[in-house]
Motif scaffolding. Structure first.
Motif, PDB file in Angstrom:
ATOM      1  N   PHE B  21      59.578  58.557  54.233  1.00  0.00           N
ATOM      2  CA  PHE B  21      58.982  57.386  54.874  1.00  0.00           C
ATOM      3  C   PHE B  21      58.821  56.218  53.916  1.00  0.00           C
ATOM      4  O   PHE B  21      57.941  55.386  54.071  1.00  0.00           O
ATOM      5  N   GLU B  22      59.664  56.176  52.901  1.00  0.00           N
ATOM      6  CA  GLU B  22      59.602  55.074  51.964  1.00  0.00           C
ATOM      7  C   GLU B  22      60.701  54.066  52.277  1.00  0.00           C
ATOM      8  O   GLU B  22      61.861  54.430  52.391  1.00  0.00           O
ATOM      9  N   LEU B  23      60.286  52.807  52.405  1.00  0.00           N
ATOM     10  CA  LEU B  23      61.263  51.750  52.652  1.00  0.00           C
ATOM     11  C   LEU B  23      61.830  51.284  51.325  1.00  0.00           C
ATOM     12  O   LEU B  23      61.195  51.442  50.284  1.00  0.00           O
ATOM     13  N   ILE B  26      61.948  45.274  48.942  1.00  0.00           N
ATOM     14  CA  ILE B  26      62.168  44.090  49.777  1.00  0.00           C
ATOM     15  C   ILE B  26      61.933  42.834  48.947  1.00  0.00           C
ATOM     16  O   ILE B  26      60.931  42.730  48.231  1.00  0.00           O
ATOM     17  N   LEU B 171      63.003  56.751  57.335  1.00  0.00           N
ATOM     18  CA  LEU B 171      62.968  55.321  57.588  1.00  0.00           C
ATOM     19  C   LEU B 171      63.972  54.582  56.722  1.00  0.00           C
ATOM     20  O   LEU B 171      64.282  55.024  55.617  1.00  0.00           O
ATOM     21  N   ILE B 215      57.172  56.388  64.406  1.00  0.00           N
ATOM     22  CA  ILE B 215      57.126  56.097  62.975  1.00  0.00           C
ATOM     23  C   ILE B 215      57.713  54.717  62.694  1.00  0.00           C
ATOM     24  O   ILE B 215      57.179  53.955  61.878  1.00  0.00           O
ATOM     25  N   GLU B 218      55.155  52.143  63.369  1.00  0.00           N
ATOM     26  CA  GLU B 218      54.191  52.072  62.273  1.00  0.00           C
ATOM     27  C   GLU B 218      54.778  51.294  61.100  1.00  0.00           C
ATOM     28  O   GLU B 218      54.095  50.475  60.474  1.00  0.00           O
ATOM     29  N   ALA B 219      56.035  51.573  60.800  1.00  0.00           N
ATOM     30  CA  ALA B 219      56.695  50.906  59.681  1.00  0.00           C
ATOM     31  C   ALA B 219      56.751  49.405  59.928  1.00  0.00           C
ATOM     32  O   ALA B 219      56.659  48.600  58.999  1.00  0.00           O
ATOM     33  N   VAL B 222      53.829  47.737  58.440  1.00  0.00           N
ATOM     34  CA  VAL B 222      53.912  47.592  56.982  1.00  0.00           C
ATOM     35  C   VAL B 222      54.777  46.389  56.632  1.00  0.00           C
ATOM     36  O   VAL B 222      54.446  45.583  55.762  1.00  0.00           O
ATOM     37  N   LEU B 223      55.890  46.266  57.352  1.00  0.00           N
ATOM     38  CA  LEU B 223      56.784  45.140  57.118  1.00  0.00           C
ATOM     39  C   LEU B 223      56.089  43.810  57.426  1.00  0.00           C
ATOM     40  O   LEU B 223      56.255  42.819  56.728  1.00  0.00           O
ATOM     41  N   GLU B 226      54.128  42.587  54.596  1.00  0.00           N
ATOM     42  CA  GLU B 226      55.001  42.084  53.540  1.00  0.00           C
ATOM     43  C   GLU B 226      55.514  40.675  53.884  1.00  0.00           C
ATOM     44  O   GLU B 226      55.512  39.768  53.057  1.00  0.00           O
TER      45      GLU B 226
END
Ligand SMILES: [Zn+2]
Lengths: 1000, 265
Positions: B21-23, B26, B171, B215, B218-219, B222-223, B226
């Motif tokens: 689950f780590e992007l 960026i 992800l 998921i 949810e991600a 997080v984006l 950012e």
């Protein structure tokens, strides 16, 4: 909820975090590939109570390391390099070796790259409960990640990476546990284990504790028992023999560097393929390469250059004028090399050695002296110049008693001995052991460790003893090992996947809300029966047929609903996928699924309700399909017939009950289906099938051998199974064009038939048309000799051997035009009808269930790569299982012969059987005893005339008369089973009695 | 198969060292770009997209004029060097058209087009380098570029790709991963939690779909964080710049200069 984060990549360190390389695509284009790598701080070291590393799941390594090594009183961890796992896996697997192991990602990945079987063994070790392994992902942790430097080889990079990780552990341990200065001197050692002397030098310079494997093992408590497991590979720098050997000079040419091999294959002047040994002549082998239709012939030890059956090799092909034809003489390594001395570490090559060389040279000269072969028989000839990948495994062998220097049972001196593999495809292996005298007469497991250019034989080591040769237990186990049949009992995790009711499980009462009944048709009223061989316990199919009011016929095939019990991705499913198939040996069945399913819950027993997956057709009286449907069902079979019972019932005019009428209806359709298939060009092939009668009352005694009988009802069942498989194949291919599990049979290359065509033409004046399967079928039908009824069967057996084998494949992986099944003349095919004993069928069931919207398809069955991967395992298992069954039959035929050949007093009596000549050699005949399904060799002691062109041998008779024997001739042979004096192995010997007696 | 890369190894690491689950890393650059009203250079891992926005401006073509709202026009251009394999993609290429259509339909309900009747907003998407997650990077870059252009949006649109390896959700896939596992792209409006886009290029088990989908949503949050930080940073830089008397958005470093010169092509 899971935690989602963004990984930050330090852009300043682009060198460490980006990797650029060039890759060739399938179309031959070179593309630039750029990949990233994220280095982390949170890759755990695996040592318990570490205060720096984040929480570690699973079992960890003990804080104080492993005890029991005299050089490391404060405990130690071993950190082996790649070669340790590649060469010393048996040692690493030994239960006495119990030090905690730090396994680096670098090592794990290199092992995976070099050998998948070893990788799988290594993974099992990591998970084993009695072992302490920790995988440290060094390449992902910033302190230990390594980049290849300019001019550094991948090997050097890996070695450096391993040293770097080793060094990191050392400082990590002192940082975590050495806060108290008193502790510093008592911290456990992280010991880098490597047999590479150069690498050890680097270690010494960098202050990294290191050791060779041998030196390490010698310091352990159980050193003596472990030292025997030590492989001969990787000892180059310690053994004084290296110098001696070098003095004696190389027996084989050195291999070309790997890079040159790869480049040569790409450029097309070298060729890559699997090495196949010639079982009739140990001095010859061949390699099938893509560039030539005929395999590349390798003649002589030097040209085979240490290749072993199954190795992936690179060959160089000679100029066409040097091409030769395969050998026409039988050369047996045991007789030719009978007296060769295994101990080569003498100062000078001794006489015996020179003798062996001389004998081999003569055998080769004899071969070369044969007159220039006809151009049609010549094939590309060449030599091995390098090895891409060894496929060595553990081989079942016998120790050759004559190779022992001392056979005193109490002798514990280390001696070099020869182990002769059971398989005729393998060379003798030289090994050093202290247990030689006790191993005589036993079946033992031996692995090859290395084969140097200076050594005539490969070097190996003893793994374990299997038991007395010819005892059923030892033979059975050696068979399973030889063909890599997984035969462990099912573990608890697997058995836990079975329904908790066990043998008491029944179909629940009808209720649409019960999951067992959901979307299931109630077919309990249908008059269904099963037809199987006698004594069948795993009944996985049943049938029915009735007339419909419109004059058409409804026919149904009902297959045990195995996928109801075997759910995707659980331990039972994983095990079944790994086993691939049930293996049938004469005296043992090694199940793919636990017996509870096979013989009970999924066995469509009579008068019991069972879950099934049904295929139901409406067929015209001419056997044309009007429609087909598929449904999950509940059935209750009305009867379980044997083929014979069903046949008798069908033929009895007084029987007019529904069951019998159903059988007659099925039979009438089956006859038409068969005709349709034959018209389409299906082949009616023959394989020598014999049945072994086991006498259960007597544990040791067999046994009688009988040929299998074919009844009309055999054919009935077969036709409907084929029809079901074809209908299912179409359905799943339509629904899942990218990932359907199918089965195909590629048409054989025409050149495969050249020899047989030539023999038939010259010996019988018959022509074999191989332009299509239909043409072949038709011309096979014409191969009839009225004076010789078995002739047709014999030709069919020989034709079958010219064909390729059928295989499972994923529909998205190959071109649509290669889906066809040549033998069945069907454009598409799969296996659906035996899910209890074949894993491919389980997959087909799941895909069919999804195709009819009964269930959703598990994600993995959508993935082409996953299906490909599973099927490649299943294909391999399938091949191995067939070979294991055949070998098992052969063993029992041998036993049967022995018991038949002995009279009441146990004195040998003669067994004589009719046989047919199938091959001629310069010094013998290949014969086939159809009654026993046994192939054998007859060797002549006298000089004979051999006519290779016309496939005859001519044997001179005392009074100036001559007798000529040709391929297809009927002869009589006397068969005996003799124990090989050296290896204690039973060997079937055949001697010609008619038309000439070759015993004198 | 021996040399193939493992998608997810026993230690739970992907081939590039990330966990499930780590992007990827960026980077967002919102400095001004040529004549464009708004622009965003968006890098996720090795995927790099530059989006420039022009408008709202008067519609050039009658046929494209809509009387009660602005028309959105998306053009995609994939640089020949963006993948290892050099291939020229024409404007009519099916993949390019699909990408453009997906971006357009994603933003149509998000841009407050009714504020600008009879006008048009042009979005130019330039793909500079690709390594998976192209659509999601293009959507995120478009969101940012629209905001810098001052075009009112109902919400951010944050997109991410996700997939399933065997039974494990993952992800932000790389090309290597996209080639191997069934995957989808989800675009969410984080404030309302509304989904504006879901694309599924391969078959996926419905049970798995739910999990991956959740998921991915949810991600998206997080984006969002950012992206919002990047906008905030730009705003405060702008405010500072105005306070210091520089013209808005004026380049203050050399990279900015280069951008400026490259702008008109
Ligand atoms: Zn630690």
């Amino acid at each position: 909820m899971v935690e989602i984060t963004i990984r930050k990549r330090p852009h300043a360190e682009a060198v460490a975090t980006q990797r650029k390389f060039f890759k060739k695509t399938a179309r031959g284009k070179v593309v630039k590939v750029l990949r990233e790598r994220y280095l982390r701080e949170d890759v755990p070291c695996g040592i318990s109570h570490c205060t720096i590393c984040p929480g570690m799941p699973g079992t960890t390594l003990p804080t104080s390391g492993g005890q029991g090594h005299k050089s490391y009183p404060h405990g130690h961890f071993i950190l082996p390099d790649t070669n340790v796992f590649l060469h010393q896996m048996d040692l690493m697997e030994a239960s006495q070796l119990n030090a905690p192991v730090i396994l680096l990602q670098t090592v794990l990945e290199e092992v995976r790259h070099r050998s998948l079987p070893l990788y799988n063994r290594l993974r099992a070790l990591v998970k084993a409960e009695d072992k302490q392994f920790w995988v440290y992902y060094n390449e992902f942790r910033s302190e230990t990640a390594c980049i290849r430097l300019d001019g550094e080889t991948p090997n050097d990079r890996n070695d450096r990476s391993i040293r770097k990780a080793s060094d990191w552990y050392k400082s990590h341990i002192s940082q975590v546990f050495g806060r108290n200065p008193q502790n510093i001197s008592t911290l456990p050692t992280v010991l880098l284990l490597t047999d590479d002397a150069a690498n050890r030098k680097f270690c010494d310079a960098e202050g990294i504790p290191n050791s060779s494997v041998r030196k390490y093992v010698e310091g352990l408590k159980d050193a003596t028992s472990l030292l025997d497991l030590l492989s001969a590979a990787g000892e180059t720098e310690i053994e004084p023999t290296a110098a001696l050997v070098a003095g004696r000079g190389a027996l084989y040419p050195e291999y070309m560097p790997q890079a040159n091999l790869v480049a040569g294959v790409k450029a097309g002047h070298l060729h890559q393929g699997h090495f196949n040994a010639n079982p009739y002549n140990y001095l010859e082998g061949n390699v099938t390469v893509p560039a030539h239709t005929k395999p590349v012939l390798l003649i002589g030890r030097e040209h085979m250059n240490r290749a072993v059956q199954g190795d992936v090799v690179v060959v160089e092909i000679f100029d066409e004028k040097e091409w030769k034809a395969p050998a026409d003489a039988v050369v047996d390594q045991e007789t030719t090399l009978k007296n060769d001395d295994p101990d080569e570490s003498e100062e000078e090559p001794d006489d015996e050695n020179a003798l062996a060389e001389e004998r081999e040279r003569r055998a080769l000269v004899r071969e070369n002296a044969r007159k220039q072969p006809a151009s049609s028989e010549r094939q590309p000839t060449g030599r091995v110049v390098g090895i891409i990948k060894r496929n060595w495994r553990a081989y079942v062998c016998h120790i050759d008693s004559t190779s022992l220097a001392s056979s005193s049972a109490t002798s514990l001196s280390l001696q070099s001995v020869f182990a002769t593999p059971v398989s005729r495809f393998l060379p003798r292996i030289r090994l050093r052991t202290r247990q030689a005298p006790t191993l005589i007469g036993q079946k033992i497991l031996v692995t090859i460790d290395r084969w140097d250019a200076t050594s005539r034989y490969p070097e190996g080591h003893f793994v374990r003893a299997l038991g007395r040769a010819e005892s059923k237990e030892a033979e059975q186990e050696s068979l399973m090992l030889e063909f890599e049949v997984p035969y462990r009992p099912f573990g608890k995790a697997i058995l836990d996947c079975l329904p908790p009711e066990g043998e008491q499980w029944v179909v629940p009462p009808k209720d649409p809300n019960n999951p067992a009944w959901r979307n299931r048709e109630d077919l309990r009223d249908k008059v269904i029966c099963s037809i199987d061989p006698p004594g069948c316990q795993d009944i996985d199919d049943a049938l029915h047929a009735t007339m419909l009011p419109n004059g058409n016929i409804e026919a149904g095939v009902h297959i045990a609903d195995v996928s109801y019990f075997v759910l995707p991705d659980n331990p039972m499913d994983a095990e079944a996928a790994a086993r691939g198939t049930t293996v049938y040996l004469v005296d043992k069945r090694i199940d793919m699924l636990p017996a509870l399913l096979g013989t009970n819950l999924c066995s469509l027993r009579p008068h019991v309700e069972r879950l099934a997956f049904s295929v139901i057709w409406e067929l015209t009286p001419d056997a044309q399909i009007v429609n087909v449907r598929f449904t999950k069902s509940v059935i209750a079979s009305k009867s379980a017939f044997t083929y014979e019972e069903a046949q008798i019932r069908k033929d009895d005019p007084h029987r007019q009950d529904e069951l019998t009428q159903g059988i007659r209806l099925l039979n009438s359709i089956a006859i038409k289906l068969r005709q349709q298939r034959m018209d389409a060009g299906a082949l009616n092939l023959a394989s020598p099938e014999v049945k072994i009668h086991l006498d259960s009352a007597e544990t040791s005694g067999p046994i009688d051998v009988e040929q299998k009988q074919m009844l009309e009802t055999n054919s009935l069942v077969e036709e409907f199974m084929l029809l079901a498989n074809i209908s299912v194949a179409k359905k799943i291919q339509e629904t899942f064009p990218q990932s359907a599990v199918l089965r195909r049979h590629l048409p054989p290359p025409k050149t495969n038939f050249e020899k047989l065509q030539d023999i038939l033409l010259k010996r019988k004046g018959m022509k074999l048309d191989v332009s299509s399967s239909g043409a072949l079928a038709a011309s096979l039908d014409k191969c009839v000799d009225s004076a010789f009824p078995a002739f047709n069967t014999l030709v069919r057996i020989m034709a079958t051997r010219c064909m390729l084998s059928a295989e499972y494949f994923c529909s998205g992986s190959v071109g649509r035009d290669t889906f066809g099944h040549y033998g069945l003349a069907s454009p598409i095919y799969t296996h659906f009808t035996s899910p209890i004993r074949r894993y491919a069928d389980v997959l087909a069931h799941r895909q069919l269930a999804a195709a009819i919207n009964y269930a959703s398809l598990h994600a993995t069955l959508h993935s082409k790569t996953h299906v490909e991967q599973v099927l490649s395992v299943v294909n391999r298992r399938h091949r191995m299982a067939q070979m294991a069954s055949r070998a098992s039959v052969e063993f029992y035929v041998g036993l049967a012969l022995k018991s038949r050949g002995a009279d009441k007093d146990g004195k040998p009596k003669e067994v004589q059987e009719e046989a047919f000549v199938i091959r001629t050699f310069r010094n013998g005949l290949g014969v086939f005893v159809s009654k026993l399904g046994l192939e054998g060799l007859v060797l002549f002691k006298r000089e004979i005339k051999f006519d290779a062109e016309n496939y005859t041998v001519t044997v001179p008779q005392p009074k100036g008369k001559e007798v000529t024997v040709a391929v297809f001739d009927k002869v009589t042979v006397r068969i005996t089973v003799e124990k090989d004096r050296n290896t204690q192995r039973g060997v079937v010997k055949m001697v010609l009695v008619e038309p000439v007696d070759t015993s004198t | 198969m021996g040399s193939r890369v493992e998608i997810l190894n026993d230690g739970g690491y992907r081939s590039d060292g990330r966990r499930q689950f780590e992007l990827r890393d960026i980077a967002i650059d919102l400095s001004r770009h040529g004549q464009a009203d708004g622009s965003a250079m968006y890098t996720q891992g090795l995927t790099e997209v530059l989006v420039t926005v022009f408008g709202p401006r008067e519609a050039k073509l009658r046929s494209q004029t809509i009387h009660n709202r602005a028309n959105i026009n998306v053009e995609v251009n994939i640089a020949a060097f963006s993948t290892g394999e050099r291939r020229k993609r024409s404007r009519g290429d099916k993949r390019i058209l699909e990408l453009g259509a997906a971006i357009k339909s994603t933003f149509e309900p998000v841009i407050q087009t009714h504020l600008y009747p009879r006008s048009q907003i042009d979005i130019f998407v330039q793909v500079l380098q690709q390594d998976g997650g192209l659509l999601s990077a293009a959507i995120n870059a478009t969101t940012l570029a629209l905001i810098t252009a001052g075009i009112p949006l109902f919400d951010y649109v944050c997109a991410v790709s996700s997939g399933v390896h065997s039974t494990h959700a993952m992800l932000d896939l790389t090309t290597l991963e996209e080639n191997d596992v069934p995957h989808l792209t989800v675009a969410v409006m984080p404030r309302t939690g509304k989904i504006t886009l879901v694309t599924l290029e391969t078959r996926l088990h419905s049970d798995r779909f739910e999990e991956v989908f959740r998921i991915a949503c949810e991600a998206g949050k997080v984006l969002h964080e950012e992206m919002r930080n990047a906008i905030k940073a730009r705003t405060s830089a702008l405010a500072r710049a105005m306070g210091e008397g520089h013209p808005a958005g004026a380049p203050s470093n050399r990279e900015g200069d280069e951008d400026f010169e490259m702008g008109d092509d």
